[in-house]
Design a protein around this motif. Structure first.
Motif, short mmCIF file in Angstrom:
data_model
loop_
_atom_site.label_atom_id
_atom_site.label_comp_id
_atom_site.label_asym_id
_atom_site.label_seq_id
_atom_site.Cartn_x
_atom_site.Cartn_y
_atom_site.Cartn_z
N VAL A 287 4.75 -37.37 42.69
CA VAL A 287 3.75 -36.65 41.90
C VAL A 287 4.13 -35.18 41.77
CG1 VAL A 287 1.35 -35.90 41.85
CG2 VAL A 287 1.90 -38.27 42.42
N MET A 288 4.56 -34.58 42.87
CA MET A 288 4.96 -33.18 42.82
C MET A 288 6.13 -32.99 41.86
SD MET A 288 4.70 -32.10 46.84
CE MET A 288 5.32 -30.45 46.48
N PHE A 289 7.06 -33.92 41.87
CA PHE A 289 8.20 -33.82 40.95
C PHE A 289 7.74 -33.91 39.50
CE2 PHE A 289 12.41 -34.28 39.37
CZ PHE A 289 12.37 -35.27 38.39
N VAL A 290 6.81 -34.85 39.22
CA VAL A 290 6.31 -35.01 37.85
C VAL A 290 5.58 -33.75 37.40
CG1 VAL A 290 4.70 -36.30 36.41
CG2 VAL A 290 6.21 -37.52 37.97
N LEU A 291 4.74 -33.17 38.29
CA LEU A 291 4.01 -31.97 37.93
C LEU A 291 4.96 -30.81 37.63
CD1 LEU A 291 1.05 -32.09 40.49
CD2 LEU A 291 0.97 -32.54 38.02
N ARG A 292 5.99 -30.68 38.45
CA ARG A 292 6.99 -29.63 38.19
C ARG A 292 7.68 -29.85 36.85
NH1 ARG A 292 6.34 -25.14 41.31
NH2 ARG A 292 6.09 -25.70 43.52
N LEU A 293 7.96 -31.13 36.56
CA LEU A 293 8.64 -31.44 35.31
C LEU A 293 7.74 -31.11 34.12
CD1 LEU A 293 11.23 -32.65 34.12
CD2 LEU A 293 10.11 -34.89 34.17
N VAL A 294 6.44 -31.45 34.22
CA VAL A 294 5.49 -31.14 33.15
C VAL A 294 5.35 -29.63 32.98
CG1 VAL A 294 3.07 -31.30 32.46
CG2 VAL A 294 4.25 -33.32 33.38
N GLU A 295 5.28 -28.91 34.12
CA GLU A 295 5.16 -27.46 34.05
C GLU A 295 6.36 -26.84 33.34
OE1 GLU A 295 4.66 -23.65 37.12
OE2 GLU A 295 5.02 -25.68 37.87
N ALA A 297 8.30 -28.35 31.19
CA ALA A 297 8.27 -28.71 29.78
C ALA A 297 7.30 -27.82 28.99
CB ALA A 297 7.91 -30.18 29.63
N LEU A 298 6.12 -27.53 29.60
CA LEU A 298 5.13 -26.71 28.92
C LEU A 298 5.63 -25.27 28.74
CD1 LEU A 298 1.84 -27.97 30.62
CD2 LEU A 298 2.62 -28.42 28.28
N VAL A 299 6.24 -24.74 29.77
CA VAL A 299 6.77 -23.38 29.67
C VAL A 299 7.86 -23.30 28.61
CG1 VAL A 299 8.06 -21.59 30.91
CG2 VAL A 299 6.15 -22.75 32.03
N THR A 300 8.74 -24.33 28.62
CA THR A 300 9.81 -24.35 27.63
C THR A 300 9.25 -24.44 26.22
OG1 THR A 300 11.25 -25.46 29.23
CG2 THR A 300 11.88 -25.59 26.92
N LEU A 301 8.21 -25.26 26.02
CA LEU A 301 7.60 -25.41 24.71
C LEU A 301 6.93 -24.12 24.26
CD1 LEU A 301 6.84 -27.29 22.35
CD2 LEU A 301 4.81 -27.96 23.64
N ALA A 302 6.27 -23.43 25.19
CA ALA A 302 5.60 -22.18 24.83
C ALA A 302 6.61 -21.13 24.40
CB ALA A 302 4.78 -21.67 26.01
N VAL A 303 7.71 -21.03 25.17
CA VAL A 303 8.75 -20.07 24.80
C VAL A 303 9.33 -20.40 23.43
CG1 VAL A 303 11.05 -19.23 25.42
CG2 VAL A 303 9.29 -19.50 27.18
#
Length: 332
Positions: A287-295, A297-303
């Motif tokens: 779960v921690m790995f998935v959350l880090r991956l989502v985080e 992805a979101l940061v990359t998308l925002a940039v």
């Protein structure tokens, strides 16, 4: 008597303290028994007379066979015995009386494959020899004149080998201890592995400990010095044991043991148990790995969106028409 000796024969007889020896020379009707030239018994007209009374309770003459037997042997009975029959035939025997041989004992020096080794030892005695044998071949031997010290002999044994024999012997007797390699050689145990799963409600955990099975392997759950459960089954390739626990601060330890080694794996319930829906340590990591991956992805998308908006703004600024300034013309 020696003057009428027709023939003589010398033989060595070996016997053990407390046992009985029979002199293999018959006196059927008339004859004598001597030790070191001194008379012990006389046979006349098929009747035996003991002349040395120190032998009266132990010496026997069998009328049917004509043989002398001496029972309850002592070490001082050792010596030369002479038997003469009525035909003036004389036979001499040298009797050696030995102490009994103790049965050798075998202990393990190293029981972990592949370098298994054993030590054979026995109480020492006169002219005692200790030796290792396998399939009729002498592998090693030892003897010592120091009778106050036990005799010992080490040996490196091979797994899946024919049985070994430790032999203790003197000229009168031997004792054997048989060694089967599989009884003295063991594999080291593997480290046990723990898997966890959440019970309904998330307040308890089910722990499953497993390990590769081996000879005389025992798997157990322990906590605070107490054994909660254990199992062993030589017919399984993998040994496993399940334990249901509540969330607590106690440490639970899964222990795999055999006669030569031990491996442990500890588990602390507060690390995982008691968290709703997250009783598995592996699940938490996932779960921690998935959350880090989502985080990420979101940061990359925002940039990416910010860069795109910035780029679009520059393009609009370049292509928009310039505003012309208004000027008032005054006619003179």
């Amino acid at each position: 008597m020696c003057g009428v000796c027709v023939s003589s024969q010398s033989n060595v007889l070996n016997s053990i303290v407390g046992e009985t020896v029979t002199l293999p020379a018959a006196v059927k009707d008339t004859g004598f028994l001597l030790k070191a030239g001194s008379g012990i018994a006389t046979v006349v007209s098929h009747s035996c007379q003991i002349t040395n009374y120190s032998y009266s309770a132990r010496l026997r003459w069998d009328p049917s066979s004509g043989l002398f037997s001496l029972r309850g042997l002592r070490t001082e009975d050792s010596g030369d015995y002479t038997v003469q029959d009525s035909g003036a035939n004389l036979k001499t025997f040298h009797l050696d009386v030995w102490d009994p041989v103790s049965r050798p004992q075998v202990s393990s020096r190293s029981r972990v494959k592949p370098s298994c080794s054993v030590l054979c030892s026995v109480e020492n005695g006169r002219e005692l020899t200790l030796s290792w044998h396998r399939e009729g071949q002498i592998l090693s031997y030892n003897s010592s004149s120091n009778l106050s010290t036990p005799l010992s002999l080490p040996l490196e044994i091979e797994e899946n080998s024919a049985p070994y024999s430790c032999v203790a012997e003197n000229p009168a007797r031997k004792e054997i201890f048989l060694v089967n390699p599989e009884e003295y050689c063991y594999e080291s145990v593997w480290k046990p592995h723990i898997k966890t799963s959440a019970a309904q409600g998330g307040r308890s955990c089910s722990l499953q400990c497993s390990v590769q099975n081996g000879r005389e392997l025992t798997l157990s759950w322990r906590t605070e010095g107490e054994t909660l459960s254990h199992t062993r089954d030589p017919n399984l390739s993998t040994l496993s044991l399940t334990l249901e626990i509540e969330a607590s601060n106690s440490t639970y330890t899964c222990v795999a043991t055999n006669p030569v080694s031990e491996e442990r794996t500890a588990f602390l319930p507060t690390q995982v148990c008691g968290q709703e829906g997250h009783c598995s340590h592996d699940a938490v990591l996932y779960v921690m790995f998935v959350l880090r991956l989502v985080e990420f992805a979101l940061v990359t998308l925002a940039v990416f969106l910010l860069l795109r908006l910035h780029r679009q703004g520059r393009i609009l600024a370049v292509h928009s028409p310039r505003r012309r300034s208004c000027e008032t013309v005054t006619e003179l």
